[in-house]
Enzyme design. Structure first.
Site, PDB file in Angstrom:
ATOM      1  N   HIS A  61       0.859  -1.402   0.016  1.00 27.79           N
ATOM      2  CA  HIS A  61      -0.037   0.033   0.015  1.00 27.79           C
ATOM      3  C   HIS A  61       0.927   1.356  -0.030  1.00 27.79           C
ATOM      4  CE1 HIS A  61       0.939  -0.758   4.048  1.00 27.79           C
ATOM      5  NE2 HIS A  61       0.901   0.602   4.467  1.00 27.79           N
ATOM      6  N   HIS A  76       1.465   7.063  -0.497  1.00 33.22           N
ATOM      7  CA  HIS A  76       0.820   6.126   0.302  1.00 33.22           C
ATOM      8  C   HIS A  76      -0.481   5.955  -0.563  1.00 33.22           C
ATOM      9  CE1 HIS A  76      -1.212   4.310   3.657  1.00 33.22           C
ATOM     10  NE2 HIS A  76      -0.077   4.313   4.513  1.00 33.22           N
TER      11      HIS A  76
END
Length: 153
Positions: A61, A76
């Site tokens: 992620h 992110h």
């Protein structure tokens, strides 16, 4: 020396103050911007390298790319996405790999995150940077993946 930081995804620029996560809005990891990604119905999209450099750290992620000059940029993918344990993300590049700005790093589906109740916003952070040294795109501006998002002076 000035460093151009490109948008890893296509979408709309969001000020960090408006990111609903205190780690990012509070600039705990550093200054930057976020992108509210376009939600595409056709499945996965690639998150791109924002700068030339080496992938210093990669998770399903999130990833950090460090330039040859030692500056690091964090991307992110969504908020609270660590809770997915990697589900819905496909690594395209690996830790220690040299990448060029615009190169695909992770495939993911912002639309799926939203369907699963998670916020797909993408913070892009100049790690150990100073807000005063960043020239940023304006909030509300549309950017395409690969467009210049910030300049780190």
């Amino acid at each position: 020396m000035s460093l151009a930081i490109c948008s890893p995804v296509t979408g709309v620029v969001v000020a960090l103050d408006d990111v609903p996560d205190p780690v990012f809005s509070g600039r705990i990891v550093g200054p930057g911007l976020a992108i509210n990604p376009n939600l595409t119905a056709d499945g996965n999209v690639a998150a791109l390298a924002p700068v030339n450099g080496t992938i210093a750290k990669i998770h399903p992620h999130a990833y950090v790319i460090t330039t040859d000059e030692g500056r690091s940029v964090l991307v992110h993918l969504g908020l609270d996405t660590v809770s997915l344990g990697g589900r819905g993300f496909t690594l395209i590049a690996g830790e220690g790999e040299t990448v060029h700005a615009g190169q695909a790093v992770i495939a993911w589906s912002p639309a799926r995150l939203e369907t699963d109740g998670l916020n797909p916003i993408v913070p892009v952070i100049a790690l150990e940077g100073d807000d005063a040294t960043l020239e940023k795109a304006l909030p509300g501006q549309n950017v395409a993946a690969g467009d210049e998002l910030m300049t780190w002076g």
